[in-house]
Write a protein that holds these residues in place. Structure first.
Motif, PDB file in Angstrom:
ATOM      1  N   LEU A  51     -12.337 -24.251  11.454  1.00 19.95           N
ATOM      2  CA  LEU A  51     -13.777 -24.229  11.145  1.00 19.95           C
ATOM      3  C   LEU A  51     -14.565 -24.860  12.284  1.00 19.95           C
ATOM      4  O   LEU A  51     -15.583 -24.320  12.706  1.00 19.95           O
ATOM      5  N   ALA A  52     -14.082 -25.977  12.791  1.00 17.13           N
ATOM      6  CA  ALA A  52     -14.764 -26.636  13.911  1.00 17.13           C
ATOM      7  C   ALA A  52     -14.803 -25.721  15.128  1.00 17.13           C
ATOM      8  O   ALA A  52     -15.811 -25.657  15.837  1.00 17.13           O
ATOM      9  N   ASP A  53     -13.731 -24.991  15.377  1.00 12.39           N
ATOM     10  CA  ASP A  53     -13.698 -24.047  16.494  1.00 12.39           C
ATOM     11  C   ASP A  53     -14.715 -22.934  16.280  1.00 12.39           C
ATOM     12  O   ASP A  53     -15.409 -22.526  17.212  1.00 12.39           O
TER      13      ASP A  53
ATOM     14  N   ARG B 219     -16.278 -16.105   5.275  1.00 10.68           N
ATOM     15  CA  ARG B 219     -16.034 -15.016   4.328  1.00 10.68           C
ATOM     16  C   ARG B 219     -15.429 -15.574   3.052  1.00 10.68           C
ATOM     17  O   ARG B 219     -14.439 -16.290   3.061  1.00 10.68           O
ATOM     18  N   GLY B 220     -16.050 -15.256   1.933  1.00  7.13           N
ATOM     19  CA  GLY B 220     -15.546 -15.684   0.638  1.00  7.13           C
ATOM     20  C   GLY B 220     -15.891 -17.111   0.245  1.00  7.13           C
ATOM     21  O   GLY B 220     -15.513 -17.566  -0.830  1.00  7.13           O
TER      22      GLY B 220
ATOM     23  N   VAL C  91     -21.503 -23.152   6.101  1.00 14.79           N
ATOM     24  CA  VAL C  91     -21.393 -24.571   6.412  1.00 14.79           C
ATOM     25  C   VAL C  91     -22.502 -24.876   7.399  1.00 14.79           C
ATOM     26  O   VAL C  91     -22.716 -24.118   8.353  1.00 14.79           O
ATOM     27  N   VAL C  92     -23.219 -25.956   7.157  1.00 17.24           N
ATOM     28  CA  VAL C  92     -24.318 -26.357   8.034  1.00 17.24           C
ATOM     29  C   VAL C  92     -24.006 -27.746   8.583  1.00 17.24           C
ATOM     30  O   VAL C  92     -23.597 -28.635   7.836  1.00 17.24           O
ATOM     31  N   ALA C  93     -24.197 -27.927   9.871  1.00 19.16           N
ATOM     32  CA  ALA C  93     -23.962 -29.222  10.510  1.00 19.16           C
ATOM     33  C   ALA C  93     -25.154 -29.549  11.400  1.00 19.16           C
ATOM     34  O   ALA C  93     -25.657 -28.685  12.110  1.00 19.16           O
TER      35      ALA C  93
END
Length: 92
Positions: A2-4, A15-16, A20-22
């Motif tokens: 996810l970080a990548d 997807r699914g 994610v918001v940062a």
């Protein structure tokens, strides 16, 4: 992974799972999350009317510089706190 996928960006659509918001602080994160939904709805409406021309890199930088100023963030935060039934104070 996810970080990548997020990399230097602020949002990642999974997807699914949703998005994610940062961001650098809570106010900015909430601001991005709310306007992500608002802008998605506007984009959907605009696409129904025809071709949509995206903002240039310079326009994106200019908008981000304006939207992430403390005064803009504080105004939006106060509005959302009041709508949620909380008074926003100086030490949020």
């Amino acid at each position: 992974s996810l970080a990548d996928a997020l990399g230097p960006g602020r949002v990642c659509l999974m997807r699914g799972h949703g998005s994610v918001v940062a961001a650098h602080d809570l106010k900015a994160t909430v601001f991005i999350a709310i306007y992500l939904m608002v802008n998605a709805a506007l984009l959907k409406e605009a696409r129904a009317m025809g071709e949509v021309k995206p903002l240039s890199d310079g326009e994106i930088r200019l908008a981000a510089g304006t939207l992430f100023k403390p005064t803009a963030q504080d105004r939006a935060w106060e509005c959302w706190c009041r709508r949620a039934g909380f008074a926003a104070g100086p030490a949020d």
